[in-house]
Design an enzyme around this catalytic site. Structure first.
Site, PDB file in Angstrom:
ATOM      1  N   ASN A  95      -3.551 -30.372 -33.941  1.00 25.27           N
ATOM      2  CA  ASN A  95      -2.915 -29.900 -32.754  1.00 25.27           C
ATOM      3  C   ASN A  95      -3.543 -28.636 -32.296  1.00 25.27           C
ATOM      4  O   ASN A  95      -3.482 -28.183 -31.112  1.00 25.27           O
ATOM      5  CB  ASN A  95      -1.346 -29.536 -32.830  1.00 25.27           C
ATOM      6  CG  ASN A  95      -0.707 -30.885 -32.609  1.00 25.27           C
ATOM      7  OD1 ASN A  95       0.625 -30.975 -33.191  1.00 25.27           O
ATOM      8  ND2 ASN A  95      -1.104 -32.076 -32.201  1.00 25.27           N
ATOM      9  N   ASP A 131       7.060 -37.678 -29.942  1.00 23.51           N
ATOM     10  CA  ASP A 131       6.111 -37.542 -29.085  1.00 23.51           C
ATOM     11  C   ASP A 131       6.556 -37.667 -27.564  1.00 23.51           C
ATOM     12  O   ASP A 131       7.529 -38.276 -27.406  1.00 23.51           O
ATOM     13  CB  ASP A 131       5.014 -38.676 -29.345  1.00 23.51           C
ATOM     14  CG  ASP A 131       3.908 -38.644 -28.727  1.00 23.51           C
ATOM     15  OD1 ASP A 131       3.292 -37.731 -28.153  1.00 23.51           O
ATOM     16  OD2 ASP A 131       3.045 -39.924 -28.792  1.00 23.51           O
TER      17      ASP A 131
END
Length: 246
Positions: free
Chosen positions: A74, A26
């Protein structure tokens, strides 16, 4: 006597190095934003971090490294960003396959990667096939992966088998359920790291993380490297893992 259950991860008493480490990668976007660069620049640097960290993991004795590359959620990102991410995946597969073969690394993919474009599926299948005989470390890429969907799929498989009379419903236990997951042939998860300072699992390896050590670090993924991994392993080695006991 303890009830039947899935095998527990190894503790530091079995050696300071965990067998199976997973990372939620991330911070690519924030890395780029801090430098006033487009998000794609952050993702490109994230790919470089994958190369660094996967190599460092092998050098530090980690048997399995699982990386959360693209979640089933996503797809909600802007179409252009998704397209860029898929392009980087193509680039990674094309350029890294030779090294994976040469370094005796087995590539595994978890998640519904067959929902990706046909050319990507073909590239992934080729990479899996060409590295399948390798006997060194395993690199697992989670693509179009969601832990809740994985758990539901496992429950459906067991329900189908029970309905067909292949297994008795009361025979289903933690070990059998683990065997129905896509990670069934991997060592239990020992350590799960998330970069960028966020402190949540984001639908990643929810079942497998039941007794894993969790480590949240502030480092953005493009800046994560072998030294950061070594520090994470050192923290893992200092923890006491009781698995519900004393």
């Amino acid at each position: 006597m303890t009830p039947a259950s899935a095998p527990l991860p190894a503790g530091p008493e079995d050696g300071a190095v965990p067998r199976h480490v997973a990372i939620i990668m991330d911070g690519n976007g924030r890395w780029a934003k801090a430098r006033r660069l487009p998000r794609l620049a952050g993702h490109k640097q994230g790919v470089e971090a994958v190369r660094r960290v996967s190599k460092a993991a092998r050098e530090q004795g980690i048997e399995v490294l699982t990386l959360y590359a693209f979640s089933s959620e996503n797809w909600r990102r802007p179409e252009e960003e998704v397209r860029d991410l898929m392009g980087l995946l193509r680039h990674f597969l094309k350029n890294e396959l030779k090294d994976l073969v040469a370094e005796n690394v087995r590539l595994r993919v978890i998640g519904d990667y067959r929902a990706l474009s046909g050319d990507l599926v073909a590239m992934i299948d080729e990479a899996i096939a060409r590295t399948s005989v390798n006997t060194g470390a395993t690199l697992v890429i989670a693509l179009n992966y969601g832990a809740q969907a994985e758990i539901v799929a496992a429950a459906r498989r067991l329900a189908t088998a029970a309905t067909a009379g292949e297994i008795a419903p009361d025979a289903i236990d933690e070990a059998m359920f683990s065997d129905a997951l896509t990670t069934h042939d991997l060592p239990p998860l020992d350590l799960l790291i998330r970069t960028s300072g966020e402190q949540r699992l984001s639908n990643f390896l929810l079942w497998q993380a039941a007794y894993a050590e969790l480590l949240f670090v502030d480092t953005l993924w493009p800046d994560f490297d072998g030294a950061a991994l070594a520090d994470a392993l050192a923290q893992f080695g200092r923890r006491q893992r009781r698995f519900g006991g004393l």
